[in-house]
Write an enzyme that holds these catalytic residues in place. Structure first.
Site, PDB file in Angstrom:
ATOM      1  N   GLU A 107      23.813  23.989  75.451  1.00 13.93           N
ATOM      2  CA  GLU A 107      23.712  23.921  76.911  1.00 13.93           C
ATOM      3  C   GLU A 107      23.844  25.322  77.499  1.00 13.93           C
ATOM      4  O   GLU A 107      24.572  26.150  76.967  1.00 13.93           O
ATOM      5  CB  GLU A 107      24.838  23.014  77.423  1.00 13.93           C
ATOM      6  N   ASP A 109      24.412  26.856  81.414  1.00 17.82           N
ATOM      7  CA  ASP A 109      24.741  26.325  82.750  1.00 17.82           C
ATOM      8  C   ASP A 109      24.795  27.340  83.860  1.00 17.82           C
ATOM      9  O   ASP A 109      25.426  28.391  83.712  1.00 17.82           O
ATOM     10  CB  ASP A 109      26.169  25.741  82.748  1.00 17.82           C
ATOM     11  N   GLU A 111      26.213  26.630  87.712  1.00 18.01           N
ATOM     12  CA  GLU A 111      26.742  25.625  88.632  1.00 18.01           C
ATOM     13  C   GLU A 111      27.287  26.344  89.854  1.00 18.01           C
ATOM     14  O   GLU A 111      27.920  27.391  89.721  1.00 18.01           O
ATOM     15  CB  GLU A 111      27.865  24.820  87.980  1.00 18.01           C
TER      16      GLU A 111
END
Ligand SMILES: *[C@@H]1O[C@H](CO)[C@@H](O)[C@H](O)[C@H]1NC(C)=O
Length: 281
Positions: A107, A109, A111
């Protein structure tokens, strides 16, 4: 079917031009590249060429979408305009992940953690390899990300992952396998995801500030995405040059608010092994 290879070649070239393969998927058209993951009417696609998308969060639900295709390496650019005003407790995301049901997922990310009116968003970044994460770096931004669209990019090639904002690098996460460090997403295909949801139990100042639902619905906007997975695209050899290294240092000095590699409280003597190399970028 075809009398000559020449005709076949022409046809392939025309098709490639029309659908834009292999360099750009869907030419910014959200309908052709993405599918909704949750939120019903809280996701809206609009504008010429379906290049504008909005996500809405209310008391009942947020919303999200993901790419129909999976990718192994590439550069993904997404223009995002975040929730203005009081966005405390909201989380807007733009990330890549492989299938999470395996327990060994990769993953990458981005955010965006909302905040009380007039307080800065936190940009949270993380990398997972084979189900392991805990590689967080967090930043504030040098502009108000809710006033205008800005371009958030993930460059992912066999040597590095780079997080960029308007082409300024925030973070570089390198593959140190030649130093024996096996923590890098490199063999699982990943989908692009984006979402808007509510997490006031942790998102804003450790849960001390709650979402003010009288300000709902909250809206975040996405537009003009670009996905470049062409093997001869510039992203393949993308790395820091003198100028971007200078920009990265400027960001890290002035806007970085958390770095797992300096979190001695959390790791005591055992910082993750890439940390001793990561200083040099
Ligand atoms: C919110 O604002 C406060 C005060 O400026 C800041 O310390 C914090 O990092 C900001 N971000 C979040 C997600 O709370």
């Amino acid at each position: 079917m075809f009398s000559s290879n020449g005709k076949m070649l022409k046809l392939v070239m025309v098709v490639a031009l029309v659908v834009g393969v292999p360099t750009a998927y869907g030419a910014g058209d959200f309908h052709s590249e993405f599918e909704q993951t949750f939120g019903d009417h809280r996701l809206q696609i609009s504008g010429p060429g379906n290049k504008d998308l909005s996500l809405t969060l209310d008391q009942y639900s947020g919303a999200g979408f993901r790419s129909k295709n999976e990718y192994l390496y590439g550069r993904i650019d997404m223009q995002i305009k975040l929730i203005p005003g009081d966005s405390a407790g909201t989380v807007t995301t733009f990330y890549l992940t492989s299938d999470q049901s395996t327990g060994k997922h990769d993953e990458i990310d981005f955010e965006f953690l909302g905040n009380a009116s007039g307080q800065p968003y936190t940009v949270h970044t993380n990398v997972f390899s084979q189900g392991q994460g805990s590689r967080e770096q967090q930043f504030h931004l040098w502009f108000d990300p809710s006033k205008n669209y800005h371009t958030y990019s993930i460059v992912w090639n066999p040597k590095l992952i780079m997080f960029l904002v308007d082409n300024t690098p925030l973070r570089v996460f390198r593959n140190y396998e030649n130093h024996g460090i096996m923590f890098f997403p490199k063999n699982q295909r990943q989908r692009i995801y984006a979402s808007l949801w509510e997490a006031d139990d942790w998102a804003t100042q450790g849960g001390r500030i709650k979402t003010d639902w009288s300000k709902a619905p909250f809206k975040a906007y996405y537009r003009n995405f670009n996905i470049d997975t062409s093997p001869n695209g510039a992203w393949m050899n993308h790395d820091l040059d003198a100028n971007s290294r200078k920009r990265l240092k400027w960001v890290q000095k002035n806007y970085m608010i958390y770095n797992y590699c300096t979190d001695w409280k959390r790791y005591s003597q055992n910082l993750p092994p890439e940390c001793k190399h990561a200083k040099h970028n």
